[in-house]
Motif scaffolding. Structure first.
Motif, PDB file in Angstrom:
ATOM      1  N   ASP A  42       0.801  -1.225   0.000  1.00  0.00           N
ATOM      2  CA  ASP A  42       0.000   0.000   0.000  1.00  0.00           C
ATOM      3  C   ASP A  42       0.834   1.275   0.000  1.00  0.00           C
ATOM      4  OD1 ASP A  42      -2.407  -1.499   0.098  1.00  0.00           O
ATOM      5  OD2 ASP A  42      -2.167  -1.739   2.261  1.00  0.00           O
ATOM      6  N   ALA A  43       2.145   1.128   0.021  1.00  0.00           N
ATOM      7  CA  ALA A  43       3.009   2.312   0.059  1.00  0.00           C
ATOM      8  C   ALA A  43       3.099   2.960  -1.319  1.00  0.00           C
ATOM      9  CB  ALA A  43       4.399   1.926   0.548  1.00  0.00           C
ATOM     10  N   HIS A  44       3.303   4.260  -1.340  1.00  0.00           N
ATOM     11  CA  HIS A  44       3.625   4.994  -2.563  1.00  0.00           C
ATOM     12  C   HIS A  44       5.135   4.910  -2.747  1.00  0.00           C
ATOM     13  CE1 HIS A  44       3.094   8.167  -5.648  1.00  0.00           C
ATOM     14  NE2 HIS A  44       4.318   8.515  -5.278  1.00  0.00           N
ATOM     15  N   ILE A  45       5.564   4.273  -3.827  1.00  0.00           N
ATOM     16  CA  ILE A  45       6.995   4.068  -4.065  1.00  0.00           C
ATOM     17  C   ILE A  45       7.427   4.950  -5.233  1.00  0.00           C
ATOM     18  CG2 ILE A  45       8.795   2.426  -4.677  1.00  0.00           C
ATOM     19  CD1 ILE A  45       7.092   0.225  -3.417  1.00  0.00           C
ATOM     20  N   ALA A  46       8.341   5.880  -4.951  1.00  0.00           N
ATOM     21  CA  ALA A  46       8.880   6.782  -5.971  1.00  0.00           C
ATOM     22  C   ALA A  46      10.302   6.358  -6.303  1.00  0.00           C
ATOM     23  CB  ALA A  46       8.853   8.224  -5.477  1.00  0.00           C
ATOM     24  N   LEU A  47      10.673   6.511  -7.555  1.00  0.00           N
ATOM     25  CA  LEU A  47      12.032   6.220  -8.023  1.00  0.00           C
ATOM     26  C   LEU A  47      12.718   7.522  -8.389  1.00  0.00           C
ATOM     27  CD1 LEU A  47      14.290   4.295  -9.179  1.00  0.00           C
ATOM     28  CD2 LEU A  47      13.063   4.458 -11.366  1.00  0.00           C
ATOM     29  N   ILE A  48      13.894   7.768  -7.819  1.00  0.00           N
ATOM     30  CA  ILE A  48      14.755   8.855  -8.277  1.00  0.00           C
ATOM     31  C   ILE A  48      15.648   8.265  -9.355  1.00  0.00           C
ATOM     32  CG2 ILE A  48      16.569  10.488  -7.683  1.00  0.00           C
ATOM     33  CD1 ILE A  48      15.454  10.569  -4.852  1.00  0.00           C
ATOM     34  N   GLY A  49      15.441   8.685 -10.612  1.00  0.00           N
ATOM     35  CA  GLY A  49      16.161   8.072 -11.720  1.00  0.00           C
ATOM     36  C   GLY A  49      16.480   9.057 -12.815  1.00  0.00           C
ATOM     37  N   LEU A  50      17.025   8.538 -13.902  1.00  0.00           N
ATOM     38  CA  LEU A  50      17.368   9.350 -15.066  1.00  0.00           C
ATOM     39  C   LEU A  50      16.112   9.685 -15.872  1.00  0.00           C
ATOM     40  CD1 LEU A  50      20.577   7.470 -16.252  1.00  0.00           C
ATOM     41  CD2 LEU A  50      20.419   9.464 -14.754  1.00  0.00           C
ATOM     42  N   PRO A  51      16.155  10.711 -16.719  1.00  0.00           N
ATOM     43  CA  PRO A  51      14.951  11.100 -17.471  1.00  0.00           C
ATOM     44  C   PRO A  51      14.335   9.971 -18.293  1.00  0.00           C
ATOM     45  CG  PRO A  51      16.589  12.852 -17.595  1.00  0.00           C
ATOM     46  CD  PRO A  51      17.252  11.692 -16.917  1.00  0.00           C
ATOM     47  N   TRP A  52      15.154   9.081 -18.878  1.00  0.00           N
ATOM     48  CA  TRP A  52      14.612   8.006 -19.703  1.00  0.00           C
ATOM     49  C   TRP A  52      13.694   7.076 -18.902  1.00  0.00           C
ATOM     50  CZ3 TRP A  52      14.592   2.823 -18.973  1.00  0.00           C
ATOM     51  CH2 TRP A  52      15.438   2.315 -17.988  1.00  0.00           C
ATOM     52  N   ALA A  53      13.860   7.061 -17.563  1.00  0.00           N
ATOM     53  CA  ALA A  53      13.160   6.084 -16.728  1.00  0.00           C
ATOM     54  C   ALA A  53      11.667   6.344 -16.609  1.00  0.00           C
ATOM     55  CB  ALA A  53      13.806   6.009 -15.346  1.00  0.00           C
ATOM     56  N   HIS A  54      11.151   7.429 -17.244  1.00  0.00           N
ATOM     57  CA  HIS A  54       9.689   7.552 -17.359  1.00  0.00           C
ATOM     58  C   HIS A  54       9.127   6.292 -18.008  1.00  0.00           C
ATOM     59  CE1 HIS A  54       8.873  11.611 -15.952  1.00  0.00           C
ATOM     60  NE2 HIS A  54       9.901  12.072 -16.650  1.00  0.00           N
ATOM     61  N   ALA A  55       9.817   5.796 -19.031  1.00  0.00           N
ATOM     62  CA  ALA A  55       9.366   4.578 -19.714  1.00  0.00           C
ATOM     63  C   ALA A  55       9.458   3.372 -18.791  1.00  0.00           C
ATOM     64  CB  ALA A  55      10.198   4.351 -20.979  1.00  0.00           C
ATOM     65  N   PHE A  56      10.471   3.326 -17.945  1.00  0.00           N
ATOM     66  CA  PHE A  56      10.609   2.226 -16.991  1.00  0.00           C
ATOM     67  C   PHE A  56       9.445   2.235 -16.006  1.00  0.00           C
ATOM     68  CE2 PHE A  56      12.011   0.465 -12.956  1.00  0.00           C
ATOM     69  CZ  PHE A  56      12.617  -0.726 -13.329  1.00  0.00           C
ATOM     70  N   VAL A  57       9.122   3.385 -15.456  1.00  0.00           N
ATOM     71  CA  VAL A  57       8.034   3.484 -14.481  1.00  0.00           C
ATOM     72  C   VAL A  57       6.699   3.149 -15.134  1.00  0.00           C
ATOM     73  CG1 VAL A  57       6.782   5.097 -12.993  1.00  0.00           C
ATOM     74  CG2 VAL A  57       9.281   5.074 -12.991  1.00  0.00           C
ATOM     75  N   ASP A  58       6.491   3.586 -16.373  1.00  0.00           N
ATOM     76  CA  ASP A  58       5.257   3.229 -17.073  1.00  0.00           C
ATOM     77  C   ASP A  58       5.136   1.717 -17.232  1.00  0.00           C
ATOM     78  OD1 ASP A  58       4.576   5.884 -17.326  1.00  0.00           O
ATOM     79  OD2 ASP A  58       5.254   6.065 -19.404  1.00  0.00           O
ATOM     80  N   ARG A  59       6.237   1.066 -17.556  1.00  0.00           N
ATOM     81  CA  ARG A  59       6.199  -0.383 -17.798  1.00  0.00           C
ATOM     82  C   ARG A  59       6.054  -1.168 -16.493  1.00  0.00           C
ATOM     83  NH1 ARG A  59       6.987  -3.149 -22.276  1.00  0.00           N
ATOM     84  NH2 ARG A  59       7.693  -1.244 -23.323  1.00  0.00           N
ATOM     85  N   TYR A  60       6.635  -0.668 -15.441  1.00  0.00           N
ATOM     86  CA  TYR A  60       6.584  -1.364 -14.150  1.00  0.00           C
ATOM     87  C   TYR A  60       5.683  -0.617 -13.166  1.00  0.00           C
ATOM     88  CZ  TYR A  60      10.500  -4.070 -15.967  1.00  0.00           C
ATOM     89  OH  TYR A  60      11.303  -4.877 -16.739  1.00  0.00           O
TER      90      TYR A  60
END
Length: 379
Positions: A42-60
């Protein structure tokens, strides 16, 4: 009585994970992110990453809820090394009042210094051998473990044991559609498809283009359909492979999105590549591979399934390599022969169920292939 884990004691609602790295690095962190999500559903999990990782977050999206773009800093070479954006970044992060900040970026040191500036209630990460103890859940950097297992060691210490150690790369309907279009346009015949991927981010990690071409020619002569893959920016390199070949091949550099490339890998019989992101995609797709590992730390980066994924490497004294361009004549690459790679590729293909070579040297032989609907259903 056993003391509660940090996750159990905190019951965090807001978690931030720092890992500002490229595709292959991010794929290796997926099992740890999966374990974290299972332990804190139930936690909100944020990733601090590189700009390209928008695609990573969308996929996962089932693992990560948000991308926070890292502005870059001195000591982090994946972006321009400047601290100019850090004051505003740290101010924004402290205002978010995260319950837990996890350093999955690397072995410690400067990454831990950055983590502490985020202002979370609790921190977790790794410690380098000479690094002083830090408050929170910090473990010694497990240098002897493969990359995915290192991050699982930390999540386990946090109270999030591994539930599934496998890499994964979920395909979307758009990915499947892109593959169908690619197949129709180029006449891809999946039962005999071999991908040759000569690119890597660093020149020191690349096996020579003419050697990839020689391997591709040998496989084409045995009846396999060759497709050369890469990004649009790698077109000079992929064209060098194509130009050095005597057999015809499909040139697919720049022809796919990342998801489309993964769908292509999923349907291929074999991937021949350097130790780079596509090797991790092949592992996630359970597609057989031959990986020429130049310079990298194979103990850390080699796929865990050593039968399905064969890693070929030479070990001169300068390995693991810290150079962008090798100053020593590139012995780790030059000592891996065409014959060794070609023989390993043939051995791998002989063990793939459903793989069928066609007419020697022919790009298209129109063998009976399952429909895309059948392939889509199978995946």
């Amino acid at each position: 009585m056993t003391a509660p884990s940090l996750l159990a004691a905190l019951a965090p609602r807001r978690i931030v994970v720092f890992r500002a790295l490229q595709l292959g690095d991010m794929l290796c962190a997926v099992p740890a992110l999966r374990a974290l999500r299972d332990a804190a559903p139930d936690a909100h999990i944020a990733l601090i990453g590189l700009p390209w990782a928008h695609a990573f977050v969308d996929r996962y999206a089932d693992l990560v809820d948000e991308l926070i773009v890292f502005p870059g800093a001195v000591g982090f070479p994946e972006q321009a090394e400047s601290d100019d954006g850090l004051p505003a970044f740290f101010s924004q992060m402290r205002a978010r009042r995260f319950d837990l900040a996890i350093q999955l970026h690397g072995s410690g040191g400067v990454a831990n210094e950055l983590l502490q500036q985020l202002g979370a209630r609790a921190n977790a990460g790794f410690l380098q051998p000479d690094e002083a103890h830090r408050h929170g859940c910090f473990i010694d950097w497990p240098d002897e473990l493969p990359e995915p297992e290192r991050y699982l060691a930390l999540t386990s210490a946090l109270g999030a044991p591994a539930t599934d150690r496998r890499l994964s790369f979920p395909l979307t309907a758009r990915d499947h559609d892109e593959f169908a279009e690619l197949r129709a346009k180029h006449g891809i015949e999946v039962q005999r498809l071999v991908l040759i991927h000569p690119g890597a981010q660093l020149p020191s990690r690349r096996w020579p283009a003419e050697r990839f071409a020689a391997v591709a020619d040998g496989l084409a002569a045995a009846g396999w359909q060759i497709a050369i893959t890469g990004t649009a920016a790698e077109a000079p390199l992929t064209c060098a492979v194509l130009g050095a070949m005597s057999a015809p091949a499909l040139h697919l550099a720049g022809a796919t999105s990342l998801g489309g490339l993964a769908a292509l890998v999923a349907q291929a019989q074999l991937v021949v590549c350097n130790d780079t992101g596509i090797s991790h995609i092949a592992a996630a797709m359970a597609t057989a591979s031959v990986v020429v590992a130049s310079g990298s730390d194979t103990r850390r980066w080699a796929p865990l399934d050593h039968a399905r994924h064969r890693v070929l490497a030479d070990y001169p004294p300068c390995r693991p390599c810290m150079f962008r361009d090798c100053p020593y004549g590139h012995p780790c690459a030059m000592n891996i022969s065409v014959e060794h790679v070609a023989e390993t590729a043939r051995d791998q293909l002989a063990q793939v169920a459903g793989a069928h070579p066609g007419t020697p040297g022919a790009l298209h032989v129109c063998i009976d292939s399952p429909s895309f609907e059948e392939l889509h259903h199978a995946t």
